[in-house]
Design a protein around this motif. Structure first.
Motif, short mmCIF file in Angstrom:
data_model
loop_
_atom_site.label_atom_id
_atom_site.label_comp_id
_atom_site.label_asym_id
_atom_site.label_seq_id
_atom_site.Cartn_x
_atom_site.Cartn_y
_atom_site.Cartn_z
N UNK A 121 0.78 -1.25 0.00
CA UNK A 121 -0.02 -0.06 -0.05
C UNK A 121 0.75 1.28 0.06
N UNK A 122 2.15 1.18 0.04
CA UNK A 122 3.15 2.08 0.13
C UNK A 122 2.84 3.47 1.13
N UNK A 123 2.53 2.82 2.41
CA UNK A 123 2.38 3.48 3.57
C UNK A 123 3.16 3.20 4.57
N UNK A 201 12.75 1.15 6.09
CA UNK A 201 12.56 1.01 7.46
C UNK A 201 13.14 2.31 7.97
N UNK A 202 12.45 3.00 8.71
CA UNK A 202 12.91 4.34 9.15
C UNK A 202 12.46 4.46 10.71
N UNK A 203 13.28 5.42 11.55
CA UNK A 203 13.03 6.14 12.71
C UNK A 203 12.07 7.24 12.43
N UNK A 204 11.12 7.40 13.58
CA UNK A 204 10.27 8.65 13.17
C UNK A 204 10.11 9.12 14.75
N UNK A 205 10.01 10.39 14.81
CA UNK A 205 9.69 11.19 16.18
C UNK A 205 8.13 10.54 16.57
N UNK A 206 8.42 10.39 18.08
CA UNK A 206 7.17 9.63 18.82
C UNK A 206 6.90 10.00 20.12
N UNK A 207 6.60 11.40 19.97
CA UNK A 207 5.99 12.26 21.04
C UNK A 207 4.35 12.11 21.42
N UNK A 211 2.21 14.34 16.05
CA UNK A 211 3.57 14.84 15.80
C UNK A 211 4.21 13.80 14.60
N UNK A 212 3.94 12.82 14.78
CA UNK A 212 4.23 11.69 13.99
C UNK A 212 3.66 11.78 12.59
N UNK A 213 2.23 11.75 12.78
CA UNK A 213 1.56 12.06 11.49
C UNK A 213 2.16 13.15 10.52
N UNK A 218 5.12 15.56 6.00
CA UNK A 218 6.34 16.52 5.74
C UNK A 218 7.26 15.76 4.63
N UNK A 219 7.45 14.50 5.02
CA UNK A 219 8.32 13.65 4.26
C UNK A 219 7.69 13.01 2.79
N UNK A 220 6.39 13.46 2.76
CA UNK A 220 5.66 13.21 1.54
C UNK A 220 5.19 11.72 1.53
#
Length: 240
Positions: A121-123, A201-207, A211-213, A218-220
């Motif tokens: 699903x490219x998500x 596989x990437x690390x994302x901010x998780x506060x 914020x995650x969304x 922003x990263x498209x």
């Protein structure tokens, strides 16, 4: 992505509600239709062309992550109610058990979560996938995480957050996904590389989920909607 259950009014989803005019769409892909199964059974699917050809319903129901019932003809009923779809777009009739390892690293404002880009699903989504025959949920959590990210947490003991239905795009009235979600806590991020069913596989901010969304947008990219409740549950646990 529009969630499947949004196509059915909430008041008509329960099986206890009479709906004589209900005519769900058959979601069975060509490779799982009876004529195709008679020639070849995909390695990820069972051979039964209909639920009537399944003979271990008592065992399946006893092992289910989420309890469900059979209808008058002995066919399984999605415990979440009507979906607007029938047939099978999954490996098994009835419940398809999965595992979703939520890997969180760091603390406070430095906290991050490991997500993959799903190739179907490219998500952006939690790593994870379907259990294999005879595999326990802890084994599935470790295997899927290793296969999709290269991260091996076999020596870690996760916190089990829940066992729930997943609003998966392949769900139907007769076949659906239920998952064991578990939280792994690491002191810092570790190298991760997308593999198997993961393009990345990437690390994302998780506060927070917002914020995650925002970071993913922003990263498209897009956050997989069906995993939002699981991620929020992890955040709620971390906030305790």
């Amino acid at each position: 992505m529009t969630e499947i259950t949004e196509t059915i009014p909430a008041g008509l989803r329960p099986w206890s509600v009479d709906w004589p005019a209900y005519k769900p769409t058959d979601a069975t892909p060509p490779e799982l239709r009876p004529s195709a199964l008679a020639r070849h059974v995909p390695g990820w699917a069972e051979a039964a062309p209909t639920p009537a050809d399944v003979h271990d319903w008592p065992q399946r129901m006893a092992a289910a992550l989420v309890p469900y019932e059979l209808d008058e003809q002995g066919w399984p009923l999605n415990p979440g109610g009507r979906t607007g779809r029938t047939g099978r777009h999954l490996g098994r009739w009835g419940e398809n058990s999965a595992a979703d390892p939520i890997v969180v690293a760091g603390r406070g404002q430095q906290r991050q979560v490991l997500l993959i880009t799903r190739d179907d699903i490219l998500q952006e989504a939690i790593p994870g996938g379907m259990g294999e025959p005879g595999e326990t949920a802890p084994d599935t959590l470790v295997r899927e995480l290793r296969e999709e990210t290269g991260v091996d947490l076999s020596e870690q003991r996760p916190v089990i957050l829940g066992r729930d239905l997943v609003d998966d795009w392949r769900n139907s009235d007769r076949a659906w996904v239920a998952s064991t979600s578990a939280l792994y806590l690491l002191p810092a991020t570790v190298p991760a590389v997308g593999a198997d069913d993961a393009l990345a596989a990437d690390w994302w901010p998780f506060i927070s989920l917002d914020q995650l969304d925002a970071a993913i947008t922003v990263a498209g990219r897009t956050l997989y909607a069906a995993h939002r409740p699981l991620l929020q549950r992890a955040l709620d646990y971390l906030a305790q």
